[in-house]
Design an enzyme around this catalytic site. Structure first.
Site, PDB file in Angstrom:
ATOM      1  N   PHE A 100      45.762  44.222  48.401  1.00  0.00           N
ATOM      2  CA  PHE A 100      46.267  45.184  47.420  1.00  0.00           C
ATOM      3  C   PHE A 100      46.746  46.427  48.177  1.00  0.00           C
ATOM      4  O   PHE A 100      46.042  46.945  49.038  1.00  0.00           O
ATOM      5  CB  PHE A 100      45.145  45.545  46.444  1.00  0.00           C
ATOM      6  N   ASP A 140      36.418  44.409  48.794  1.00  0.00           N
ATOM      7  CA  ASP A 140      36.962  44.971  47.563  1.00  0.00           C
ATOM      8  C   ASP A 140      36.765  43.912  46.471  1.00  0.00           C
ATOM      9  O   ASP A 140      37.302  42.803  46.562  1.00  0.00           O
ATOM     10  CB  ASP A 140      38.450  45.311  47.767  1.00  0.00           C
ATOM     11  N   ARG A 149      51.309  37.058  35.851  1.00  0.00           N
ATOM     12  CA  ARG A 149      49.864  36.829  35.987  1.00  0.00           C
ATOM     13  C   ARG A 149      49.235  36.583  34.617  1.00  0.00           C
ATOM     14  O   ARG A 149      49.474  37.334  33.672  1.00  0.00           O
ATOM     15  CB  ARG A 149      49.182  38.049  36.609  1.00  0.00           C
ATOM     16  N   TYR A 180      37.516  49.362  35.375  1.00  0.00           N
ATOM     17  CA  TYR A 180      38.387  49.168  34.204  1.00  0.00           C
ATOM     18  C   TYR A 180      38.963  47.763  34.079  1.00  0.00           C
ATOM     19  O   TYR A 180      39.687  47.484  33.139  1.00  0.00           O
ATOM     20  CB  TYR A 180      39.509  50.217  34.184  1.00  0.00           C
ATOM     21  N   LYS A 181      38.666  46.880  35.039  1.00  0.00           N
ATOM     22  CA  LYS A 181      39.177  45.499  34.936  1.00  0.00           C
ATOM     23  C   LYS A 181      38.142  44.636  34.203  1.00  0.00           C
ATOM     24  O   LYS A 181      37.916  44.842  33.021  1.00  0.00           O
ATOM     25  CB  LYS A 181      39.541  44.987  36.324  1.00  0.00           C
TER      26      LYS A 181
HETATM   27  C1  LIG Z   1      43.057  47.388  40.808  1.00  0.00           C
HETATM   28  C2  LIG Z   1      42.767  47.435  42.253  1.00  0.00           C
HETATM   29  C3  LIG Z   1      42.511  48.640  42.899  1.00  0.00           C
HETATM   30  C4  LIG Z   1      42.598  49.936  42.125  1.00  0.00           C
HETATM   31  O1  LIG Z   1      42.309  51.045  42.898  1.00  0.00           O
HETATM   32  P1  LIG Z   1      42.059  52.462  42.210  1.00  0.00           P
HETATM   33  O2  LIG Z   1      42.050  53.404  43.341  1.00  0.00           O
HETATM   34  O3  LIG Z   1      40.721  52.378  41.532  1.00  0.00           O
HETATM   35  O4  LIG Z   1      43.166  52.711  41.226  1.00  0.00           O
HETATM   36  C5  LIG Z   1      42.175  48.604  44.236  1.00  0.00           C
HETATM   37  N1  LIG Z   1      42.102  47.434  44.918  1.00  0.00           N
HETATM   38  C6  LIG Z   1      42.356  46.256  44.315  1.00  0.00           C
HETATM   39  C7  LIG Z   1      42.244  44.988  45.087  1.00  0.00           C
HETATM   40  C8  LIG Z   1      42.711  46.221  42.974  1.00  0.00           C
HETATM   41  O5  LIG Z   1      42.996  45.062  42.383  1.00  0.00           O
END
Ligand SMILES: *Cc1c(COP(=O)(O)O)cnc(C)c1O
Length: 409
Positions: free
Chosen positions: A122, A194, A368, A219-220
């Site tokens: 990500f 992560d 997705r 939030y996921k």
């Molecule tokens: C959604 C997501 C994030 C989000 O990061 P924030 O800093 O909390 O907005 C980070 N890493 C991954 C792999 C994600 O899917």
């Protein structure tokens, strides 16, 4: 397709759907991006706003233990991670938490400057690493990102920490945390996982897998609401040997002593920085009640059944012949989403949303479909396949109204 009604009738998790406020007439397949509203979160936010903030005002820091909320919420997340108490705290965003933990990892491995990651991780994970390297300079920090199949060879004696995401956001593929952690440790490398697309949907055993550090998303799949705070896991064995650079007052041993010099709090609480957003954190705290008594292995079994049913359905539809399933077929290699590549992915995603099947698009060409076993049904899967096939058969996704890009995809 299998008999959908029988699958739903025999689903032991089906009653959990009633704990969420899902809009009528929609199939929600984007819980991997924003979980829906649990009724418990709505009531908690109302209470926090009306009684705690509105009536009790500043006394609430003590009387409603707002000050203890980051640690209390961390302890509520811990069982979902396979973490014993004292190792998880809720705070900030994943991005900010990565910064704190990466700096900590570099301290724990002096003389090893490399943060190793995967090229298609990500982007924020890679960006935060690049920022750390720019700040510290190349003698102290080097950001190295390689393709997934080159990770093992890249684990040399210059690497301080391996930072990976368990479930890839784009294709839904899944890493074996236990095996990769073991391989890294054999080379003296720390691991930072992560868990953005894992926490709340996959059974995790961070303690027994000997994971050093982890971050994850509120939030996921934890359904904490838009912008809900993230979390940090730091294994107990590292806690008295580290300090983190964003050492704000709420990570101090005695914030209300107002001393000029920083003294860290005991344990993972020292990873707090500034004042938490109480309303958002309260929503997440309440949302976590949905997991009370839920068996994560049962959740995983349903998640695999949903994603498999979807992939089988797509493959069986002649209209879907041009969709390429990017997500691995093997159960142990697949998270809780299915990604389809298609040259007109954007139009397909927009047409699905208009038809009530809420999905998302990831550049350049991926749709997705996120499946959340807490509230998605087998009927949801069947409806998604049917709408996808209908749209493709009618070329509906090519209609001009689906061509304009939105700011958030
Ligand atoms: C959604 C997501 C994030 C989000 O990061 P924030 O800093 O909390 O907005 C980070 N890493 C991954 C792999 C994600 O899917």
């Amino acid at each position: 397709m299998a008999d959908i009604e029988v699958l739903d009738r025999n689903d032991p998790l089906a009653p959990l759907r009633a704990l969420f406020e899902l809009p009528q007439g929609k199939v929600y397949l984007d819980g991997n991006s924003l979980g829906p509203l649990p009724t418990a979160a709505r009531s908690r936010v109302e209470a926090v706003v009306q009684q705690q903030w509105g009536r009790d005002l500043i006394a609430s820091w003590n009387s409603h233990d707002w000050i203890g909320l980051p640690v209390a919420t961390g302890e509520k997340i811990a069982p979902l991670l396979g973490a014993a108490p004292g190792q998880v705290v809720c705070c900030d965003s994943i991005s900010v938490n990565l910064f704190k933990l990466l700096a900590t990892a570099l301290q724990l491995r002096p003389g090893r400057p490399v943060i190793l990651s995967q090229q298609d991780n990500f982007p924020t994970d890679l960006y935060m690493t690049q920022g750390m390297a720019a700040l510290l300079g190349e003698k102290r920090c080097v950001a190295r990102a390689v393709p997934a199949d080159a990770l093992m060879d890249a684990m040399d004696d210059q690497v301080a920490v391996l930072m990976l995401t368990q479930v890839n956001f784009r294709d839904g593929s899944l890493h074996d945390i236990e095996a990769i952690t073991r391989a890294a440790h054999e080379r003296g490398i720390l691991v930072l996982w992560d868990l953005a697309h894992s926490a709340g949907v996959l059974p995790l055993e961070l303690d027994s897998w000997q994971v050093d550090m982890a971050v994850g998303c509120g939030y996921k799949f934890l359904n904490g609401g838009p912008g809900a705070p993230a979390f940090i896991y730091l294994a107990a064995r590292h806690q008295d040997r580290v300090s983190q650079p964003l050492c704000g007052w709420l990570g101090h041993a005695e914030p209300f002593a107002f001393e000029p010099g920083y003294r860290p709090a005991q344990g993972v609480a020292s990873f707090l920085s500034g004042t938490p957003g109480i309303i958002g954190m309260a929503a997440l705290n309440a949302a976590l009640d949905v997991f009370d008594g839920v068996d994560m292995k049962q959740l995983r079994a349903k998640s695999l059944a949903l994603t498999e049913l979807f992939m089988t359905g797509v493959r069986a539809e002649p209209a879907c012949a041009d969709c390429v399933v990017l997500t691995p077929e093997e159960d142990r290699r697949r998270g809780s989403q299915v990604s389809l590549a298609h040259p007109q992915a954007w139009g397909i995603a927009r047409a699905l949303i208009e038809a009530g099947v809420v999905v998302d698009f990831r550049a350049p060409d991926v749709v997705r479909f996120g499946f959340a076993p807490l509230y998605n049904s087998y009927r949801d899967v069947a409806e998604a396949v049917a709408q996808l096939a209908r749209i493709l058969a009618a070329d509906e996704h090519l209609q001009p109204r689906f061509s304009a890009r939105t700011r958030v995809t």
